[in-house]
Design a protein around this motif. Structure first.
Motif, PDB file in Angstrom:
ATOM      1  N   THR A 130       4.586 -15.509  -2.536  1.00  0.00           N
ATOM      2  CA  THR A 130       4.653 -15.306  -3.987  1.00  0.00           C
ATOM      3  C   THR A 130       4.841 -13.836  -4.367  1.00  0.00           C
ATOM      4  O   THR A 130       5.103 -13.542  -5.522  1.00  0.00           O
ATOM      5  N   HIS A 131       4.677 -12.928  -3.415  1.00  0.00           N
ATOM      6  CA  HIS A 131       4.708 -11.473  -3.610  1.00  0.00           C
ATOM      7  C   HIS A 131       3.522 -10.969  -4.429  1.00  0.00           C
ATOM      8  O   HIS A 131       3.507  -9.820  -4.867  1.00  0.00           O
ATOM      9  N   GLU A 132       2.519 -11.812  -4.635  1.00  0.00           N
ATOM     10  CA  GLU A 132       1.324 -11.386  -5.358  1.00  0.00           C
ATOM     11  C   GLU A 132       0.572 -10.350  -4.526  1.00  0.00           C
ATOM     12  O   GLU A 132       0.296 -10.563  -3.346  1.00  0.00           O
ATOM     13  N   ILE A 133       0.250  -9.227  -5.142  1.00  0.00           N
ATOM     14  CA  ILE A 133      -0.544  -8.185  -4.491  1.00  0.00           C
ATOM     15  C   ILE A 133      -2.014  -8.520  -4.725  1.00  0.00           C
ATOM     16  O   ILE A 133      -2.460  -8.638  -5.860  1.00  0.00           O
ATOM     17  N   LEU A 134      -2.749  -8.668  -3.626  1.00  0.00           N
ATOM     18  CA  LEU A 134      -4.158  -9.037  -3.711  1.00  0.00           C
ATOM     19  C   LEU A 134      -5.085  -7.831  -3.625  1.00  0.00           C
ATOM     20  O   LEU A 134      -6.268  -7.935  -3.933  1.00  0.00           O
ATOM     21  N   GLY A 135      -4.552  -6.698  -3.191  1.00  0.00           N
ATOM     22  CA  GLY A 135      -5.363  -5.495  -3.097  1.00  0.00           C
ATOM     23  C   GLY A 135      -4.653  -4.423  -2.300  1.00  0.00           C
ATOM     24  O   GLY A 135      -3.656  -4.673  -1.638  1.00  0.00           O
ATOM     25  N   ALA A 136      -5.176  -3.206  -2.391  1.00  0.00           N
ATOM     26  CA  ALA A 136      -4.628  -2.078  -1.649  1.00  0.00           C
ATOM     27  C   ALA A 136      -5.754  -1.109  -1.339  1.00  0.00           C
ATOM     28  O   ALA A 136      -6.647  -0.896  -2.162  1.00  0.00           O
ATOM     29  N   GLU A 137      -5.693  -0.546  -0.146  1.00  0.00           N
ATOM     30  CA  GLU A 137      -6.692   0.421   0.310  1.00  0.00           C
ATOM     31  C   GLU A 137      -5.976   1.584   0.970  1.00  0.00           C
ATOM     32  O   GLU A 137      -4.885   1.410   1.517  1.00  0.00           O
ATOM     33  N   LEU A 138      -6.595   2.745   0.958  1.00  0.00           N
ATOM     34  CA  LEU A 138      -6.060   3.855   1.724  1.00  0.00           C
ATOM     35  C   LEU A 138      -6.123   3.486   3.202  1.00  0.00           C
ATOM     36  O   LEU A 138      -7.152   2.983   3.681  1.00  0.00           O
ATOM     37  N   ALA A 139      -5.042   3.716   3.918  1.00  0.00           N
ATOM     38  CA  ALA A 139      -4.998   3.357   5.338  1.00  0.00           C
ATOM     39  C   ALA A 139      -6.089   4.075   6.122  1.00  0.00           C
ATOM     40  O   ALA A 139      -6.644   3.517   7.072  1.00  0.00           O
ATOM     41  N   SER A 140      -6.433   5.277   5.716  1.00  0.00           N
ATOM     42  CA  SER A 140      -7.471   6.035   6.418  1.00  0.00           C
ATOM     43  C   SER A 140      -8.853   5.391   6.287  1.00  0.00           C
ATOM     44  O   SER A 140      -9.752   5.673   7.076  1.00  0.00           O
TER      45      SER A 140
END
Length: 93
Positions: free
Chosen positions: A75-85
């Protein structure tokens, strides 16, 4: 598509470069007995999952941060994002 950058808020996906599966953050140990085969798998074998997936995105047109974005590939829904570090993923052993 908007990506919820953990420091900058919602950002347009066009500011980012998609860099693939987030598990690529963990390279195989080069001292392993099967290191050559492990690196061949790491470089050439990729899953193409349908559904929820963790991906690496680089904020190229912004603060140049690396993010791990959790996205539903159907669906291309973004469920979250975090800094990779800040992310701890299971490494390839």
């Amino acid at each position: 598509m908007l990506i919820p950058h953990p420091l900058l808020g919602l950002r347009d996906a066009q500011e980012f470069t998609y860099l693939g599966d987030a598990s690529l953050m963990h390279r195989p140990d080069p001292t392993r007995e099967d290191a050559e085969a492990a690196f061949a798998d790491y470089v050439f074998l990729r899953d193409n999952p349908a559904g929820v997936h963790r991906e690496l995105w680089f904020h190229e047109a912004g603060d140049r941060s690396w993010l791990v974005v959790t996205r539903d590939t159907t669906t291309h829904e973004i469920l979250g994002a975090e800094l990779a570090s800040d992310v701890k993923l299971g490494g390839a052993q």
